[in-house]
Motif scaffolding. Structure first.
Motif, short mmCIF file in Angstrom:
data_model
loop_
_atom_site.label_atom_id
_atom_site.label_comp_id
_atom_site.label_asym_id
_atom_site.label_seq_id
_atom_site.Cartn_x
_atom_site.Cartn_y
_atom_site.Cartn_z
N TRP A 27 0.82 -1.21 0.00
CA TRP A 27 0.00 0.00 0.00
C TRP A 27 0.86 1.26 0.00
N THR A 28 2.01 1.22 0.66
CA THR A 28 2.92 2.37 0.62
C THR A 28 3.46 2.57 -0.79
N THR A 29 3.92 1.49 -1.39
CA THR A 29 4.46 1.56 -2.75
C THR A 29 3.40 2.04 -3.73
N GLY A 30 2.20 1.48 -3.64
CA GLY A 30 1.13 1.87 -4.55
C GLY A 30 0.73 3.32 -4.41
N GLY A 31 0.68 3.81 -3.17
CA GLY A 31 0.30 5.20 -2.94
C GLY A 31 1.29 6.19 -3.52
N ILE A 32 2.57 5.80 -3.54
CA ILE A 32 3.59 6.67 -4.11
C ILE A 32 3.63 6.55 -5.63
N VAL A 33 3.65 5.32 -6.12
CA VAL A 33 3.92 5.08 -7.54
C VAL A 33 2.75 5.46 -8.44
N LEU A 34 1.52 5.12 -8.05
CA LEU A 34 0.39 5.31 -8.96
C LEU A 34 0.27 6.75 -9.47
N PRO A 35 0.20 7.75 -8.59
CA PRO A 35 0.03 9.12 -9.10
C PRO A 35 1.22 9.63 -9.90
N VAL A 36 2.43 9.38 -9.41
CA VAL A 36 3.60 9.94 -10.10
C VAL A 36 3.85 9.22 -11.42
N ALA A 37 3.51 7.93 -11.51
CA ALA A 37 3.71 7.20 -12.76
C ALA A 37 2.76 7.72 -13.85
N VAL A 38 1.51 7.94 -13.48
CA VAL A 38 0.54 8.47 -14.46
C VAL A 38 0.97 9.84 -14.96
N LEU A 39 1.40 10.69 -14.05
CA LEU A 39 1.81 12.03 -14.44
C LEU A 39 3.13 12.02 -15.21
N LEU A 40 4.02 11.09 -14.87
CA LEU A 40 5.26 10.95 -15.63
C LEU A 40 4.95 10.60 -17.08
N ILE A 41 4.04 9.66 -17.29
CA ILE A 41 3.68 9.26 -18.66
C ILE A 41 3.13 10.46 -19.43
N LEU A 42 2.28 11.24 -18.77
CA LEU A 42 1.73 12.43 -19.42
C LEU A 42 2.84 13.41 -19.77
N GLY A 43 3.78 13.61 -18.86
CA GLY A 43 4.89 14.52 -19.12
C GLY A 43 5.75 14.07 -20.28
N VAL A 44 6.04 12.78 -20.34
CA VAL A 44 6.84 12.24 -21.44
C VAL A 44 6.13 12.43 -22.78
N LEU A 45 4.84 12.14 -22.82
CA LEU A 45 4.08 12.27 -24.06
C LEU A 45 4.00 13.72 -24.53
N LEU A 46 3.85 14.63 -23.59
CA LEU A 46 3.82 16.05 -23.95
C LEU A 46 5.16 16.51 -24.51
N ALA A 47 6.24 16.12 -23.83
CA ALA A 47 7.58 16.55 -24.26
C ALA A 47 7.98 15.91 -25.58
N ALA A 48 7.63 14.63 -25.76
CA ALA A 48 7.99 13.94 -27.00
C ALA A 48 7.21 14.48 -28.18
N GLY A 49 5.96 14.88 -27.94
CA GLY A 49 5.14 15.39 -29.03
C GLY A 49 5.39 16.84 -29.35
N ASP A 50 5.79 17.62 -28.35
CA ASP A 50 5.99 19.06 -28.53
C ASP A 50 7.16 19.49 -27.65
N PRO A 51 8.39 19.47 -28.18
CA PRO A 51 9.56 19.82 -27.37
C PRO A 51 9.48 21.20 -26.73
N GLU A 52 8.89 22.17 -27.43
CA GLU A 52 8.78 23.50 -26.86
C GLU A 52 7.86 23.53 -25.64
N MET A 53 6.75 22.79 -25.74
CA MET A 53 5.85 22.66 -24.59
C MET A 53 6.57 21.97 -23.44
N GLY A 54 7.32 20.93 -23.76
CA GLY A 54 8.06 20.22 -22.73
C GLY A 54 9.07 21.11 -22.03
N LYS A 55 9.76 21.94 -22.80
CA LYS A 55 10.74 22.85 -22.21
C LYS A 55 10.07 23.86 -21.28
#
Length: 496
Positions: free
Chosen positions: A254-282
C-alpha cells in the motif's frame, strides 16, 4: 488499555513506542496519505526530466516507472519498522547508529525535510496568488502584471494556518484529511488529464531515437532520486499506529502503490507532452504550473489551481509533522506539538525570505538540498540492511534508548559506513550551482560530469550501495560489532 486518540484531540505520542492499546487500522489506510501528496502537477515535469536525458518516449516511460517502483518499495520496507516497533523512522534508526551516532543522519534528514517544505509553502502561496491575479488583476496585480505583495501574503497566511493546524493535531487528523485530499485531487487530476491528452501530438512521438543502455539506466536512477529515496526517512512515521502483527506485504504494497500510482501516471503524461511538442516540454520543465494551467479554460483553471494548492498543502502537512518527530529524535526535550510549532516558525521564516527578500536564493537552496539525498540514501540503505539484525533481536525498542539502558551511544560500524559512503557519493554527483559544484564531483572527469553519470545523480545510489555493503562486511561478515545489552527479550518501554 490506553484510550485511543481521535482526530479532534492533539496527538501526545512523540518518539516513544505507540502503546498497543492505541494501535488500530489496516495497511490500506497508508495508500491515501502517500497518494495525496504525490499527485501533484509537478509529477509531469519529472517525466520531462527523464525524457530529456536523451531517451525515446517508451524508454523514458519504462525507466521512470521502474525507478519509481524500485525506490518506493524501499520506502515500504522501511515503513514495516513502524508497526513492529511503534517508533518513527528517525527514532528507529537509533537501532543501527546508536543514540548519539543517529544525530548525524537525523540532522540532515531534518534539514532536508524543512528545506523542501519551505519551497513547497512558497510554491503554494505563489500558485494561489496567480489565481487571484487572473481573477482580479485590478486588486491583486502589481504594475508589471505580476502577483502583488497583498495577494502573496493572503495565500501565505492561509496556507500556513491550514498546514499548522492539521500538523499540530497529529496523526489521526492527518490520516483523515489526507484521505479526503486524495479523493479530491485524484478526481480533478483525471479531468485535467482528459483535457490535456487531446493536446498531445501523437504523430511526433516516435521522432526521438532510442537512448543507450547507460542512458536508460541513468533514467532509472534519476527517477529513483526524484521520487522514493527522498521519502526513506518518513515511512514509519505514518505506519507506527498499525497493529504490531500487521503483515509486512500489506505495509509495503500500500505504501508503494500510494507513491507510484500518481507519479507514474503524471510521468507518462509529461513524457508524451515533451515527446510530441519539445517547446511545450521545455516550458513545462521550467514552470510546470504556469505552462500547463495556461492550456486550461477559465472555468476549470479556477478549481484546478485551488486543487494544486491543496496538494502542495498535503505535502507540507506530512513534512512538518515528520520534521517535528525529527527534532524529538535529535533529543530536543519538548512535546511533539511544540516541535511542530517551532518547525512551522522556521519554515514560515524561510518561505518569507524566498517570497519577499531574495529572488536568487532558491536555485542555490534547492541545489544544496539535492546533495543531502546522498546522506539520506546511504542512511536508508544501512537501516534496511540492519533490519536483519533488528528482526533477529525481536524489534527490541530498548535499542533506541541511551547506553546502559539497552541502547548504544554510537555503533561505529554504521557511522563509519555512512561517512565513507557519503564522501564517495559526493564525489560522484554534480550541482548546477557554481559554488556547490566546487566541492562535489571530485571523483568525476570533466567529461563524466557532463554525461549520464553527472546528470542523473548516480552517486546517490552508489553511495547507498557502498554504505550498505560496507556495513554488511563490518557487522555480519567480520563481526566487528560487539554484542550489547540489548541482546535480550523484547521490552515494551518508553523511549527518551
Amino acid at each position: 488499555m490506553t484510550d485511543r486518540p481521535t482526530s479532534t484531540s492533539v496527538e501526545t505520542n512523540g518518539v516513544n513506542p505507540v502503546p498497543d492499546g492505541e494501535r488500530r487500522g489496516k495497511p490500506a489506510g497508508l495508500f491515501a496519505i502517500w497518494f495525496s501528496w504525490n499527485i501533484s502537477i509537478l509529477g509531469i515535469s519529472y517525466g520531462i526530466y527523464v525524457y530529456g536525458l536523451g531517451l525515446s518516449a517508451w524508454q523514458a516511460i519504462v525507466a521512470g516507472v521502474l525507478g519509481y517502483v524500485l525506490s518506493s518499495v524501499l520506502v515500504g520496507i522501511l515503513a514495516v519498522g513502524g508497526p513492529r516497533t511503534g517508533l518513527p523512522t528517525l527514532t528507529q534508526t537509533r537501532f543501527a547508529f546508536g543514540l548519539h551516532g543517529n544525530k548525524f543522519p537525523t540532522f540532515f534528514a531534518y534539514l532536508s525535510n524543512i528545506g523542501w517544505k519551505v519551497t513547497i509553502i512558497t510554491l503554494a502561496a505563489t500558485s494561489g496568488a496567480k489565481l487571484f491575479v487572473r481573477l482580479w488583476p485590478g486588486v491583486f496585480a502589481d504594475d508589471q502584471g505580476k502577483e502583488s505583495v497583498l495577494a502573496i501574503v493572503l495565500w501565505f497566511v492561509a496556507v500556513l494556518a491550514v498546514t499548522l493546524t492539521v500538523a499540530v493535531f497529529g496523526h489521526q487528523l492527518i490520516m483523515r484529511v489526507e484521505k479526503w485530499i486524495a479523493w479530491l485531487t485524484s478526481i480533478m487530476t483525471i479531468v485535467f488529464i482528459a483535457m490535456i491528452v487531446p493536446k498531445i501530438r501523437w504523430d511526433a512521438l516516435g521522432d526521438a531515437p532510442d537512448g543507450s543502455v547507460g542512458t536508460f539506466i541513468g533514467g532509472v536512477i534519476l527517477a529513483m532520486t526524484i521520487v522514493g529515496l527522498g521519502f526513506l526517512n518518513y515511512g514509519g512515521d505514518f505506519a507506527r499506529y498499525l497493529p504490531r502483527d500487521t503483515p509486512a506485504r500489506g505495509v509495503i504494497g500500500w505504501t508503494t502503490g500510494g507513491i507510484v500510482l500518481p507519479v507514474a501516471v503524471l510521468l507518462i503524461l509529461g513524457v508524451l507532452l515533451a515527446a510530441g511538442d519539445p517547446e511545450m516540454g521545455k516550458a513545462a520543465a521550467n514552470d510546470p504550473i504556469g505552462a500547463l494551467t495556461a492550456l486550461l479554460p477559465l472555468w476549470f483553471f479556477i478549481p484546478f489551481t485551488i486543487v494544486i494548492v491543496i496538494s502542495l498543502v498535503a505535502a507540507a502537512i506530512t513534512g512538518i509533522y515528520s520534521s517535528g518527530l525529527a527534532l524529538l529524535a535529535l533529543g530536543v526535550p519538548l512535546s511533539r506539538a511544540t516541535t511542530t510549532l517551532i518547525n512551522m516558525v522556521v519554515i514560515a521564516a524561510g518561505a518569507f525570505y524566498l517570497l519577499f527578500v531574495s529572488d536568487s536564493f532558491l536555485a542555490t537552496f534547492q541545489a544544496f538540498l539535492a546533495l543531502i539525498s546522498v546522506v539520506m540514501g546511504t542512511m536508508g540503505g544501512i537501516q534496511l540492511l540492519d533490519f536483519i539484525r533488528q528482526r533477529r533481536l525481536g524489534w527490541n525498542v530498548d535499542m533506541a534508548k541511551p547506553a546502559g539502558e539497552g541502547g548504544r551511544s554510537g555503533r561505529w560500524t554504521a557511522v563509519v559506513s555512512l561517512v565513507v559512503a557519503t564522501i564517495v557519493g559526493l564525489g560522484l554527483v554534480t550541482s548546477s550551482d557554481p559554488n556547490i559544484a566546487k566541492v562535489v564531483g571530485f571523483l568525476l572527469s570533466d567529461e563524466a560530469k557532463q554525461g549520464v553519470i553527472g546528470t542523473t545523480n548516480v552517486g546517490v545510489v552508489v553511495a547507498m550501495l557502498i554504505g550498505a555493503g560496507l556495513y554488511a562486511l563490518l557487522t555480519f561478515v567480520f563481526k566487528l560489532d560487539p554484542p550489547g545489552i540489548y541482546d535480550r527479550e523484547p521490552v515494551k518501554a518508553a523511549v527518551g
